[in-house]
Design a protein around this motif. Sequence first.
Motif, short mmCIF file in Angstrom:
data_model
loop_
_atom_site.label_atom_id
_atom_site.label_comp_id
_atom_site.label_asym_id
_atom_site.label_seq_id
_atom_site.Cartn_x
_atom_site.Cartn_y
_atom_site.Cartn_z
N PHE A 3 12.89 16.62 14.48
CA PHE A 3 13.86 15.92 14.40
C PHE A 3 13.71 15.03 15.60
O PHE A 3 13.04 15.17 16.67
CB PHE A 3 15.22 17.00 14.75
CG PHE A 3 15.54 17.79 14.02
CD1 PHE A 3 16.52 17.35 12.91
CD2 PHE A 3 15.06 18.98 13.86
CE1 PHE A 3 17.04 18.24 11.80
CE2 PHE A 3 15.66 19.83 13.14
CZ PHE A 3 16.56 19.39 12.24
N THR A 4 14.27 13.86 15.24
CA THR A 4 14.19 12.53 16.25
C THR A 4 15.04 12.79 17.43
O THR A 4 16.37 13.74 17.08
CB THR A 4 14.50 11.30 15.65
OG1 THR A 4 15.68 11.28 15.03
CG2 THR A 4 13.38 10.95 14.33
N LEU A 5 15.20 12.19 18.56
CA LEU A 5 16.31 12.28 19.55
C LEU A 5 17.42 11.80 19.01
O LEU A 5 18.20 12.49 19.25
CB LEU A 5 15.64 11.39 20.67
CG LEU A 5 16.62 11.18 21.80
CD1 LEU A 5 17.08 12.56 22.39
CD2 LEU A 5 15.89 10.27 22.76
N TYR A 6 17.64 10.70 18.08
CA TYR A 6 18.65 10.41 17.86
C TYR A 6 19.35 11.24 16.83
O TYR A 6 20.53 11.82 17.03
CB TYR A 6 18.18 9.05 16.65
CG TYR A 6 19.64 8.60 16.17
CD1 TYR A 6 20.35 7.83 16.47
CD2 TYR A 6 19.73 9.06 14.56
CE1 TYR A 6 21.69 7.42 15.81
CE2 TYR A 6 20.85 8.33 13.96
CZ TYR A 6 21.78 7.68 14.74
OH TYR A 6 23.15 7.24 13.80
N ASP A 7 18.55 12.05 15.98
CA ASP A 7 19.29 12.92 14.89
C ASP A 7 19.57 14.02 15.54
O ASP A 7 20.69 14.92 15.39
CB ASP A 7 18.12 13.54 14.08
CG ASP A 7 17.80 12.49 13.02
OD1 ASP A 7 18.85 11.54 12.64
OD2 ASP A 7 16.73 12.47 12.21
#
Length: 476
Positions: A3-7
């Motif tokens: 997962f990305t930080l945003y997600d």
Amino acid sequence: MGFTLYDKIFDAHVVRTEADGAALLYIDRHLVNEVTSPQAFESMRLEHRAVWRAQANLAVADHNVPTTDRSAGISDATSRIQVEALRSNTAATGIRHFGMDDPQQGIVHVVAPEIGMTLPGMTIVCGDSHTSTHGALSTLAFGIGTSEIEHVLSTQTILTRRSKSMRITVEGVLPCGCTAKDVALAIIGRIGSGGATGHAIEFAGPVVEALSMEGRMTLCNMSIEAGARAGLIAVDKTTLEYCRHRKHAPKGDDWARASAEWAGLRSDSDAVFDAEIRIDVSDLAPQVTWGTSPEMVTDIAGRVPDPQLIEDRRQRASYAGALAYMDLAPGTPMQSIKLDKVFIGSCTNGRIEDLRLAAEVLAATGGRIAPNIKLALAVPGSGAVKRQAEQEGLHEIFLAAGFEWREAGCSMCLAMNADRLEPGERGASTSNRNFEGRQGAGGRSHLVSPAMAAAAALAGHFTDVRTMMQGKKGIR
């Protein structure tokens, strides 16, 4: 797939996902100003709706407040009404409010992080596009409109859609004389003002990791000027050290638990981004905008471009229109452009680090602003920044050089108060936008770093701060 930080932040705040894919997102912190909130409060009164969670809101008067002596109040009627409306609306709803005369007053995007109302992992919204600033502390922060302000006040949620993800990795070593502002302008110059439209940018790489928290705020602040919805930077030691002793940060065992949880606020090693950009800034030079968009930028050794050499028809017309407004001829050396006013401040560059950097340039040269400079302003981003600067004697350096030392506020970043460019005047500004009329109807704005603004004030025109500081102690 990771997962990305945003997600990670987005998913942790989803209350419900609608059939069409929209998400009802819980909002941890709502920042309120005097310009975009009055209609929302009025609509809530008419519908007999109450604020859902007053303690999750923070209101600060910043856009319209005067930066000169405030004992006489606000002379402009519209500004006065908006500031007074914020005071009365927050008093009626129990929202914490830092009014014009409060010692904690300042620009909301400076105030919230410095008192610990911005903390990693939060979702943060405000009726101001540069809410992205808070992403420097690993928050998902973005601007919202008036109807959305009403929704957040009433429900502490917002209906939104997931953005695409973009990672911009900044490599190399930032050269002497260059700052986060120069990095931001260089990125926007490369990808364009719409290059990140529909995306949330995560800034990464060794240059970003080496930035102070204040430099990171500058970078995330300017992500909006590339068209992004938000800008984010992963939690690291710098983040935790910045947050540790803030007034509203967790204490004791709560801090231990929170900091351990925040350590996971970074993109997984196998996370996949919708777009990846890498930029090496090892050869970066101080940046200066020449046109009416932050993407219209070159380095200090450059020249104003010739629109006739642009192949794309729409871009050629855009360049030609910008040069007409800016009253600049193609081929003009940037260092020959004379100025009328200089502004150091804003939510982009009004923090203590910014003032220190500008003061270093002024102190090292020992000079005064050039005779052609009609006005040079040094405006702290908050009351706390002002007090810290005065404790360090920075205000004396600015005053000795001929600058005016002002009270905290948005000031000349935008023409909503008495600080502005008059028609035809040209200014060097450390703020974030150089749109037509942004700093005053008919005013011509050039964006630069605090160090470059200070150098320009002394020279009366744009000049390379590295040359001015050669052999002198100070600028890093």
